[in-house]
Write a protein that holds these residues in place. Structure first.
Motif, PDB file in Angstrom:
ATOM      1  N   LEU A   1       0.839  -1.208   0.000  1.00 47.92           N
ATOM      2  CA  LEU A   1       0.000   0.000   0.000  1.00 47.92           C
ATOM      3  C   LEU A   1       0.867   1.250   0.000  1.00 47.92           C
ATOM      4  O   LEU A   1       0.591   2.223  -0.695  1.00 47.92           O
TER       5      LEU A   1
ATOM      6  N   HIS B   1       2.298   1.707  -3.366  1.00 43.67           N
ATOM      7  CA  HIS B   1       1.224   2.189  -4.240  1.00 43.67           C
ATOM      8  C   HIS B   1       1.031   3.703  -4.038  1.00 43.67           C
ATOM      9  O   HIS B   1       0.916   4.457  -5.002  1.00 43.67           O
TER      10      HIS B   1
ATOM     11  N   ILE C   1      -7.018  -2.828   1.561  1.00 37.14           N
ATOM     12  CA  ILE C   1      -7.032  -1.654   0.662  1.00 37.14           C
ATOM     13  C   ILE C   1      -6.720  -0.355   1.421  1.00 37.14           C
ATOM     14  O   ILE C   1      -6.761   0.716   0.835  1.00 37.14           O
TER      15      ILE C   1
ATOM     16  N   ARG D   1      -6.063   2.748  -0.832  1.00 40.13           N
ATOM     17  CA  ARG D   1      -5.703   2.469  -2.227  1.00 40.13           C
ATOM     18  C   ARG D   1      -6.578   3.302  -3.150  1.00 40.13           C
ATOM     19  O   ARG D   1      -7.769   3.485  -2.877  1.00 40.13           O
ATOM     20  N   SER D   2      -6.006   3.787  -4.259  1.00 41.28           N
ATOM     21  CA  SER D   2      -6.703   4.816  -5.029  1.00 41.28           C
ATOM     22  C   SER D   2      -8.069   4.364  -5.566  1.00 41.28           C
ATOM     23  O   SER D   2      -8.963   5.198  -5.702  1.00 41.28           O
TER      24      SER D   2
END
Ligand SMILES: CC(C)(COP(=O)(O)OP(=O)(O)OC[C@H]1O[C@@H](n2cnc3c(N)ncnc32)[C@H](O)[C@@H]1OP(=O)(O)O)[C@@H](O)C(=O)NCCC(=O)NCCS
Length: 196
Positions: free
Chosen positions: A20, A23, A66, A97-98
């Motif tokens: 994460l 990311h 996420i 997370r996007s």
């Protein structure tokens, strides 16, 4: 309405939380945002917090992680000894997370962080963040945080200090995120009888 689950992170979650973080670093870089550039340092800090039991992970119904955040003591690199005496819990490494952003999950998690803060008897939810990132400052200001001051550090780029009352609850019914809290009894947050 999407259901999410929050629980304490364990050693088995280290890889997912580090993924994460990577990311988020890639998203920030692609967006031209100067933040979280020291990847190895960030990873060490995250591993330490997971070991200390202060990191939480957020997953979907199928168990995919996420999001994550850590709640811990204040960082003496930025907060004075006097400030650290104030009953507060400090939010770190808040990541969603996007593909799960913008749904109101962030607002629910900030409310939940305030709730955790109150549970341990503290009155303020605080954070330090990247000092030159106006977009991030706006994110927190829009969510009831007050900017206290900005401090510089010889090698670290954080230092913009924010706080909001732990009792503040800003997520509204309009959010499409439903959070189940597995840190206590496994019930929906906010607990029954507490308005959202
Ligand atoms: C911070 C975060 C958890 C919030 O998730 P969320 O509540 O779903 O909110 P969104 O992601 O929709 O972000 C809301 C706005 O803040 C902006 N924003 C979020 N993180 C930002 C950052 N690090 N720098 C600049 N702007 C940021 C978004 O671009 C968005 O702007 P817009 O409304 O103009 O489109 C998520 O954006 C994230 O993981 N960001 C990257 C990691 C990070 O910077 N965490 C905070 C560390 S203190």
């Amino acid at each position: 309405m999407t259901t999410y689950h929050v629980r304490a992170a364990g050693e088995e979650d280290v890889e997912a939380v580090l993924a994460l973080r990577r990311h988020a670093e890639e998203w920030l870089k692609a967006a031209g945002i100067e933040q979280w550039t020291k990847s190895a340092y960030g990873a060490r800090v995250i591993e330490g917090w997971i070991g200390a039991g202060s990191t939480f992970v957020v997953s979907t119904d199928d168990g995919e992680i996420i999001g994550s955040l850590s709640l811990d003591k204040g960082d003496p690199d930025f907060w004075t000894p006097e400030e650290l005496k104030v009953p507060a819990l400090y939010l770190y490494k808040f990541i969603i997370r996007s593909d799960h952003r913008g749904s109101g999950l962030g607002d629910v998690l900030l409310d939940w962080s305030g709730y955790r803060t109150e549970l341990v008897g503290d009155l303020w939810l605080r954070l330090d963040c990247w000092r030159d990132n106006a977009g991030l400052h706006k994110y927190y200001l829009d969510r009831g945080f007050q900017h206290l001051t900005t401090r510089t550090h010889p090698v670290r780029m954080s230092g913009a200090l924010f706080e909001r009352p732990a009792e503040l609850r800003l997520a509204t019914q309009a959010t499409t995120a439903n959070l189940i809290d597995h840190t206590l009894s496994g019930e929906t947050f906010p607990p029954l009888g507490v308005a959202r």
